[in-house]
Design a protein around this motif. Sequence first.
Motif, PDB file in Angstrom:
ATOM      1  N   PRO A  81       0.797  -1.234   0.000  1.00 34.68           N
ATOM      2  CA  PRO A  81       0.000   0.000   0.000  1.00 34.68           C
ATOM      3  C   PRO A  81       0.828   1.283   0.000  1.00 34.68           C
ATOM      4  CG  PRO A  81      -0.905  -1.568   1.564  1.00 34.68           C
ATOM      5  CD  PRO A  81       0.413  -2.128   1.089  1.00 34.68           C
ATOM      6  N   SER A  82       2.130   1.176   0.221  1.00 34.69           N
ATOM      7  CA  SER A  82       2.990   2.362   0.189  1.00 34.69           C
ATOM      8  C   SER A  82       3.055   2.966  -1.207  1.00 34.69           C
ATOM      9  CB  SER A  82       4.406   1.991   0.626  1.00 34.69           C
ATOM     10  OG  SER A  82       5.021   1.157  -0.352  1.00 34.69           O
ATOM     11  N   GLY A  83       2.663   2.167  -2.209  1.00 33.26           N
ATOM     12  CA  GLY A  83       2.771   2.620  -3.581  1.00 33.26           C
ATOM     13  C   GLY A  83       4.051   2.128  -4.237  1.00 33.26           C
ATOM     14  N   GLU A  84       4.913   1.523  -3.435  1.00 39.04           N
ATOM     15  CA  GLU A  84       6.151   0.973  -3.967  1.00 39.04           C
ATOM     16  C   GLU A  84       5.983  -0.522  -4.184  1.00 39.04           C
ATOM     17  OE1 GLU A  84       9.436   2.083  -1.337  1.00 39.04           O
ATOM     18  OE2 GLU A  84       8.203   3.767  -0.663  1.00 39.04           O
ATOM     19  N   LYS A  85       6.701  -1.067  -5.147  1.00 42.70           N
ATOM     20  CA  LYS A  85       6.707  -2.510  -5.328  1.00 42.70           C
ATOM     21  C   LYS A  85       7.917  -3.049  -4.568  1.00 42.70           C
ATOM     22  CE  LYS A  85       4.212  -2.546  -9.691  1.00 42.70           C
ATOM     23  NZ  LYS A  85       4.179  -2.965 -11.100  1.00 42.70           N
ATOM     24  N   CYS A  86       7.721  -3.219  -3.263  1.00 44.64           N
ATOM     25  CA  CYS A  86       8.818  -3.616  -2.383  1.00 44.64           C
ATOM     26  C   CYS A  86       9.250  -5.045  -2.702  1.00 44.64           C
ATOM     27  CB  CYS A  86       8.372  -3.528  -0.929  1.00 44.64           C
ATOM     28  SG  CYS A  86       7.741  -1.893  -0.475  1.00 44.64           S
ATOM     29  N   PRO A  87      10.517  -5.236  -3.072  1.00 41.06           N
ATOM     30  CA  PRO A  87      10.964  -6.592  -3.407  1.00 41.06           C
ATOM     31  C   PRO A  87      11.077  -7.453  -2.153  1.00 41.06           C
ATOM     32  CG  PRO A  87      12.817  -5.074  -3.479  1.00 41.06           C
ATOM     33  CD  PRO A  87      11.585  -4.246  -3.217  1.00 41.06           C
ATOM     34  N   LEU A  88      10.736  -8.724  -2.298  1.00 41.08           N
ATOM     35  CA  LEU A  88      10.898  -9.656  -1.195  1.00 41.08           C
ATOM     36  C   LEU A  88      12.377  -9.827  -0.886  1.00 41.08           C
ATOM     37  CD1 LEU A  88       8.250 -12.278  -2.308  1.00 41.08           C
ATOM     38  CD2 LEU A  88       8.134 -10.886  -0.248  1.00 41.08           C
ATOM     39  N   VAL A  89      12.682 -10.092   0.382  1.00 42.76           N
ATOM     40  CA  VAL A  89      14.062 -10.235   0.812  1.00 42.76           C
ATOM     41  C   VAL A  89      14.757 -11.345   0.025  1.00 42.76           C
ATOM     42  CG1 VAL A  89      15.560 -10.754   2.774  1.00 42.76           C
ATOM     43  CG2 VAL A  89      13.506  -9.394   3.113  1.00 42.76           C
ATOM     44  N   GLY A  90      15.927 -11.036  -0.516  1.00 40.74           N
ATOM     45  CA  GLY A  90      16.702 -12.012  -1.275  1.00 40.74           C
ATOM     46  C   GLY A  90      16.120 -12.305  -2.649  1.00 40.74           C
ATOM     47  N   SER A  91      15.350 -11.382  -3.187  1.00 39.77           N
ATOM     48  CA  SER A  91      14.669 -11.609  -4.459  1.00 39.77           C
ATOM     49  C   SER A  91      14.399 -10.270  -5.125  1.00 39.77           C
ATOM     50  CB  SER A  91      13.355 -12.356  -4.184  1.00 39.77           C
ATOM     51  OG  SER A  91      12.441 -12.173  -5.226  1.00 39.77           O
TER      52      SER A  91
END
Length: 93
Positions: free
Chosen positions: A62-72
């Motif tokens: 919901p931040s508007g960012e496409k936060c990458p999963l850790v280690g990916s």
Amino acid sequence: GSSGSSGSPMANSGPLCCTICHERLEDTHFVQCPSVPSHKFCFPCSRESIKAQGATGEVYCPSGEKCPLVGSNVPWAFMQGEIATILSGPSSG
């Protein structure tokens, strides 16, 4: 520009607040981004984000960012079950 968010005195002290609206979060009823620990969202803001992104497709943080999963490099996205739970929650207003 802001830099150096680690070592913040606000970490683990005081009430949790929504990253978007800054309302106090209830203990269990909020969305936590698994990629960015500081991304926490109340259900109303999460619901608005899901609606804005389109609940039938991929729905990201919901931040508007496409936060990458850790280690990916794959961005974290809601599962359909999570979307259904959030959308069916109590509506405010």
